[in-house]
Design a protein around this motif. Structure first.
Motif: not given
Length: 86
Positions: A10-15, A36-47
């Motif tokens: 359950n990735f933060e910010g992903d539905f 990390v499959h969610s990052v860049g798809r449904r969730v933005r990266a957080r530098p």
């Protein structure tokens, strides 16, 4: 001995909940990296942030170097992947 171990992420910010296959010898940092499959798809990266793992509904993060085999997690249990400021 390493063994395949499925967890639900359950990735933060992903539905979308995702099934993630990790090994019992993986650390919580490696579990987070596998999700990390969610990052860049449904969730933005957080530098400037790292990904941390906690059990669904828990308030404390699991230690970053804790191995899946020693975590007490059950197969297909849901873990939350949360951004934490580095």
């Amino acid at each position: 001995p390493m063994a395949l171990f499925p967890l639900t992420s359950n990735f933060e910010g992903d539905f979308v909940l995702q099934l993630v296959a990790v090994d019992t010898d993986n650390t919580m940092d490696e579990v987070a990296a596998a999700a990390v499959h969610s990052v860049g798809r449904r969730v933005r990266a957080r530098p400037g942030h790292i990904l941390r793992v906690r059990q669904q509904g828990a308030t404390e993060f699991l230690p970053r170097d804790l191995k899946v085999a020693d975590s007490g997690l059950k197969p297909t249990e849901t873990v939350e992947i949360i951004w934490q400021a580095a």
